[in-house]
Design an enzyme around this catalytic site. Structure first.
Site, mmCIF file in Angstrom:
data_model
loop_
_atom_site.group_PDB
_atom_site.id
_atom_site.type_symbol
_atom_site.label_atom_id
_atom_site.label_comp_id
_atom_site.label_asym_id
_atom_site.label_seq_id
_atom_site.Cartn_x
_atom_site.Cartn_y
_atom_site.Cartn_z
ATOM 1 N N LYS A 153 0.863 -1.179 0.000
ATOM 2 C CA LYS A 153 0.000 0.000 0.000
ATOM 3 C C LYS A 153 0.897 1.225 0.000
ATOM 4 C CE LYS A 153 -1.515 3.123 2.335
ATOM 5 N NZ LYS A 153 -1.651 4.548 1.852
ATOM 6 N N GLY B 27 -4.781 3.407 -2.013
ATOM 7 C CA GLY B 27 -5.847 3.824 -1.123
ATOM 8 C C GLY B 27 -5.358 4.677 0.020
ATOM 9 N N GLY C 171 -4.742 5.671 4.055
ATOM 10 C CA GLY C 171 -4.246 4.963 5.225
ATOM 11 C C GLY C 171 -5.333 4.445 6.149
ATOM 12 N N PRO C 172 -6.325 5.282 6.528
ATOM 13 C CA PRO C 172 -7.359 4.819 7.450
ATOM 14 C C PRO C 172 -8.245 3.710 6.874
ATOM 15 C CG PRO C 172 -7.234 7.214 7.441
ATOM 16 C CD PRO C 172 -6.397 6.739 6.291
ATOM 17 N N VAL D 209 -7.284 1.432 3.587
ATOM 18 C CA VAL D 209 -6.466 0.316 3.100
ATOM 19 C C VAL D 209 -5.346 -0.036 4.087
ATOM 20 C CG1 VAL D 209 -4.886 -0.430 1.268
ATOM 21 C CG2 VAL D 209 -7.004 0.777 0.688
ATOM 22 N N GLY D 210 -4.659 0.981 4.607
ATOM 23 C CA GLY D 210 -3.576 0.725 5.535
ATOM 24 C C GLY D 210 -4.050 0.006 6.789
ATOM 25 N N GLU E 111 9.529 2.379 10.671
ATOM 26 C CA GLU E 111 10.533 3.429 10.427
ATOM 27 C C GLU E 111 9.764 4.728 10.460
ATOM 28 O OE1 GLU E 111 12.398 6.277 9.238
ATOM 29 O OE2 GLU E 111 12.338 5.471 7.195
ATOM 30 N N CYS F 195 13.171 12.020 6.726
ATOM 31 C CA CYS F 195 12.993 11.715 8.153
ATOM 32 C C CYS F 195 14.302 11.761 8.925
ATOM 33 C CB CYS F 195 12.342 10.339 8.311
ATOM 34 S SG CYS F 195 13.188 9.013 7.433
ATOM 35 N N GLU G 9 9.104 17.015 14.661
ATOM 36 C CA GLU G 9 9.523 16.868 13.269
ATOM 37 C C GLU G 9 8.700 17.803 12.385
ATOM 38 O OE1 GLU G 9 10.721 13.194 10.447
ATOM 39 O OE2 GLU G 9 8.663 13.132 11.196
#
Length: 451
Positions: A151, A182, A184-185, A187-188, A226, A260, A358
């Protein structure tokens, strides 16, 4: 449908179908069915596949680079020199490790210890280094004999389509690899919670990583994360300050500040703060926001309007907290596109929001310290521990300080990035490692056979 917006022109440049939990279930079901045969294939077959994938990425460098520039705004020169070569190096590094006998087994007393594939792997990847993060998960997982459902980020889906075509052309069998676009909320989360998924490998924000961990815990599946970072570049009092600051600015602003592990905190001796700030401003002034499709452009836009607004909010926070705004600011530097002005703050205190959270944009905080112990304390004062740097005229002193930093990677005096060394973080920067032998470890189970 999900519209892909070019962050430079603000125009729609593509669309992909947004997946559903039913799509996830279908992909996982195919993966479960395909896994046994793929796991049983010869190591030579899987090794040859990895080599073909690496060669195909080299052959399609221009197409891959242009696609990443169009959908997430990375400068085309950076895309060509880093965003594609790094994944190639990662894939070839995996092949080299396997060729070196990784799966040969280890004799421990009367036990034969073997590494075997873990099963069905869900790979959830971000937009900032789209190809690199996908390759860092998909290639070692497949090489180890796993089936994979990917994904990718909805902000960089076209690069995922190109990788999928490369994998199919390289000979990945039906069902062994599936791609589900898709949100995140939707498909993830469906992937992280799916009872037939054996492992989730996730790269993204710390907040999203916590959610993935919680969902995966219900079925006690393995999780590799990560996550975010707030890396410190520690310039010791014997260092070449000009060189250290220039390299530090380049690192902080690479990929439009959307990395990151970027060194977003520049720690310098208090007595040299003003000098370092002046050097940083001069270096950062050369990063003029522009069209990332132009080879001379060094910094492009934020990936989206929402990301631009987030970064601008942090810049305003720094001003309100009393940090010295030495360059840039919250005002838009261009009339079109999601650009953020390259920004440098001086006199930043460790307790300020811009020193703790961040930002994920071209914002550098110059921070004074009193002595070496104080520098280490400040460097270790955030919830993160992903990257970092130390500059010193004395390599042994630099190494000693590097060992004291609570972080997964430290570069000494601008050392080169290594796509075969383990990449990952301490604390809320995540769990597990990617790249090379240690990256393969994440996608395997250990079995002891006593005899």
């Amino acid at each position: 449908m999900i519209e892909v917006v070019n962050p430079t022109t603000e125009e729609v440049v593509g669309t992909v179908r947004s997946g559903t939990p039913a799509d996830v279930d279908a992909a996982v079901t195919r993966a479960v069915a395909a896994f046994p045969e793929w796991a049983a294939t010869s190591l030579d077959t899987r090794l040859a596949l990895v080599r073909r994938v690496a060669d195909a990425m080299v052959a399609r460098t221009d197409e891959l680079a242009a696609t990443m520039t169009a959908e997430m705004g990375t400068p085309i020169t950076f895309a060509t020199r880093v965003q594609v070569p790094n994944p190639v190096g990662i894939a070839r590094g995996v092949a080299d490790v396997i060729e070196g006998g990784y799966f040969s087994g280890e004799e421990i007393g009367n036990s034969l210890v073997l590494r075997e594939p873990i099963g069905v792997v869900a790979a959830i990847t971000p937009w900032n280094f789209p190809l690199q993060q996908m390759v860092a998960k998909v290639v070692p997982a497949l090489a180890a004999g796993n089936a994979v459902v990917l994904k990718p980020s909805e902000l960089a889906p076209m690069t995922a389509d190109l990788l999928a075509s490369i994998l199919v052309e390289a000979g990945v069998p039906e069902g062994v690899f599936s791609l589900v676009h898709g949100m995140g909320p939707v498909v993830g989360e469906a992937l992280a919670a799916h009872p037939l998924v054996d492992m989730v490998s996730f790269t993204g924000s710390t907040r999203a990583g916590r959610r993935v961990s919680a969902l995966a815990a219900e079925t006690v599946k393995r999780v590799a994360l990560e996550l975010g970072g707030k890396s410190a570049n520690v310039v010791l009092d014997d260092a070449d300050v000009t060189r250290a600051v220039k390299i530090g600015v380049a690192n902080a602003f690479m990929n439009n500040g959307q990395a990151c592990s970027a060194w977003t905190r520049l720690l310098v001796p208090s007595s040299r703060h003003d000098e370092a700030l002046e050097i940083a401003v001069a270096a950062a002034s050369k990063y003029e926001p522009g069209d990332p499709a132009v080879p001379a452009t060094r910094i492009g836009p934020a990936v989206s309007a929402a990301q631009r607004d987030r970064v601008v909010g942090y810049i305003r926070s720094g001003v309100e907290a009393g940090a010295k705004l030495a360059l840039g600011g919250p005002d838009a530097p261009t009339q079109r596109g999601f650009h953020v002005a390259p920004t440098v703050f001086g006199d930043v205190r460790p307790d300020m929001v811009i020193a703790q959270e961040e930002i994920f944009g071209p914002v550098l905080s110059v921070m004074p310290y009193n002595d070496e112990d104080d520098a280490v304390r400040i460097a270790n004062s955030t919830i993160y521990g992903l990257g970092g740097a130390v500059f010193s005229a004395d390599p042994d002193r630099a190494l000693a300080v590097a060992k004291r930093l609570r972080t997964g990677q430290v570069d000494i005096n601008g050392a080169a990035f290594n796509t075969s060394a383990p990449f990952g973080g301490y604390r809320q920067s995540g769990t597990g490692r990617e790249f090379g032998r240690h990256g393969l470890d994440e996608f395997t189970e250990l079995k002891s056979i006593q005899r």
